[in-house]
Design a protein around this motif. Structure first.
Motif, PDB file in Angstrom:
ATOM      1  N   ASP A   1       0.828  -1.210   0.000  1.00  0.00           N
ATOM      2  CA  ASP A   1       0.000   0.000   0.000  1.00  0.00           C
ATOM      3  C   ASP A   1       0.860   1.256   0.000  1.00  0.00           C
TER       4      ASP A   1
ATOM      5  N   GLN B   1       3.396   6.350  -2.101  1.00  0.00           N
ATOM      6  CA  GLN B   1       2.181   5.577  -2.359  1.00  0.00           C
ATOM      7  C   GLN B   1       1.816   5.689  -3.832  1.00  0.00           C
TER       8      GLN B   1
ATOM      9  N   VAL C   1       0.105   6.670  -7.186  1.00  0.00           N
ATOM     10  CA  VAL C   1      -0.804   7.763  -7.544  1.00  0.00           C
ATOM     11  C   VAL C   1      -2.094   7.233  -8.157  1.00  0.00           C
ATOM     12  N   SER C   2      -2.062   5.977  -8.611  1.00  0.00           N
ATOM     13  CA  SER C   2      -3.230   5.405  -9.283  1.00  0.00           C
ATOM     14  C   SER C   2      -4.258   4.841  -8.323  1.00  0.00           C
ATOM     15  N   ARG C   3      -3.941   4.859  -7.010  1.00  0.00           N
ATOM     16  CA  ARG C   3      -4.850   4.262  -6.035  1.00  0.00           C
ATOM     17  C   ARG C   3      -5.195   5.287  -4.943  1.00  0.00           C
ATOM     18  N   GLU C   4      -6.469   5.427  -4.660  1.00  0.00           N
ATOM     19  CA  GLU C   4      -6.900   6.318  -3.596  1.00  0.00           C
ATOM     20  C   GLU C   4      -6.409   5.770  -2.252  1.00  0.00           C
ATOM     21  N   PRO C   5      -5.723   6.600  -1.452  1.00  0.00           N
ATOM     22  CA  PRO C   5      -5.215   6.089  -0.164  1.00  0.00           C
ATOM     23  C   PRO C   5      -6.357   5.673   0.758  1.00  0.00           C
ATOM     24  N   SER C   6      -6.171   4.548   1.427  1.00  0.00           N
ATOM     25  CA  SER C   6      -7.183   4.041   2.343  1.00  0.00           C
ATOM     26  C   SER C   6      -7.184   4.862   3.626  1.00  0.00           C
TER      27      SER C   6
ATOM     28  N   GLU D   1      -3.971   6.814   5.521  1.00  0.00           N
ATOM     29  CA  GLU D   1      -4.007   8.213   5.941  1.00  0.00           C
ATOM     30  C   GLU D   1      -3.670   8.344   7.427  1.00  0.00           C
TER      31      GLU D   1
END
Length: 289
Positions: free
Chosen positions: A142, A266, A268-273, A277
């Protein structure tokens, strides 16, 4: 003589102050004033009859008594958090897999993991070590903590504190190092970054021969070699505070060179969980003042 009961709030305050080695950061975490933290620490020291912190030119450090008490409290609070989690509604923990370069794990993160667990019992943190070369998505990560200039393709990078490199060696070897030019007669241990020693030599105003010593893919192993008198390592000071404080490891020259820092990266193609955060917020709060 039986010790009077200790306040859980006071112990929690000491645990936070010991983790940050900074009363202001501990106060921010606990949502109290710096004066309140200082008062709680003084009250605890009075009850115990021992000093828990020492003030040095580099800032706070734990006394022998504080170093004994801090890990026990971290473990106790982590166990308490686990017990409380067992009583919750059965919500499964959020999985978070983070790759961590070994030097950062050794010098900063490892001692603070119990505190993270205590603060975020709902996050199942999985740590995988690496040697600064990895690919997040194919490796199922992640995020990653790594050293460099912050420029990694397809990754967002959040900077941590500056981490200058400086020569480090054993106390025995340091007796023969009075000026940077004395390094010419010693083995210069190398990392996988070939420009480290030339950059330091330029900053120190000295001409050194090309390093011919053993090359390591981990600063932890390189410094272990230096501790065994195998040569002089060029490594991040911030990650070897314990060894420097004990006197086993010595910084013979004040000159350091900034060739990068640690970053949390992290995709850039995945929204951080939400878990990532919270981990990012916690990690940034652990930065030295």
């Amino acid at each position: 003589m039986q010790m009077p009961p200790l306040s859980l709030n006071t112990l929690r305050t000491f645990e936070a102050a010991a983790r940050h080695l900074n009363f202001t950061r501990a106060a921010n975490e606990l949502c109290v004033t710096q004066a309140a933290v200082s008062h709680q620490i003084k009250a605890l020291e009075a009850q115990l009859g021992k000093s828990l912190f020492e003030r040095t030119p580099r800032g706070l450090r734990l006394s022998d008594a504080g170093a004994t008490l801090a890990p026990a409290l971290q473990q106790a609070f982590a166990q308490l958090a686990q017990a409380l989690q067992a009583l919750d509604d059965g919500t499964p923990p959020e999985r978070l897999c983070v790759g961590v370069v070994g030097t950062f794990l050794h010098g900063h993160l490892l001692a603070r993991l119990p505190a993270f667990r205590a603060q975020h019992p709902g996050i199942d943190l999985q740590v995988r070590t690496h040697n600064n070369k990895l690919d997040l998505l194919p490796e199922g990560l992640d995020a990653a903590i790594r050293f460099g200039d912050g420029a990694w393709r397809s990754e967002a990078a959040t900077p941590w504190a500056p981490t200058p490199l400086a020569p480090l060696c054993s106390a025995a070897l340091a007796t023969g190092l009075r000026a940077p030019d004395d390094l010419r007669g010693h083995t210069l241990l190398r990392s996988f970054r070939n420009d480290d020693w030339p950059a330091w030599a330029q900053a120190a105003g000295v001409r050194l021969p090309p390093p011919r010593g053993p090359q390591f893919d981990s600063s932890v192993l390189m410094v272990q070699a230096a501790l065994q008198d195998a040569g002089v390592a060029l490594a991040p000071l911030a990650m070897f505070r314990r060894e420097l404080a004990s006197g086993a490891l010595v910084q013979p020259f004040a000159t350091g060179v900034d060739l990068g820092r640690y970053w949390l990266t992290q995709p850039v193609s995945r929204e951080p969980s939400p878990a990532l955060e919270r981990f990012k917020e916690w990690l940034l709060a652990t930065m030295p003042a």
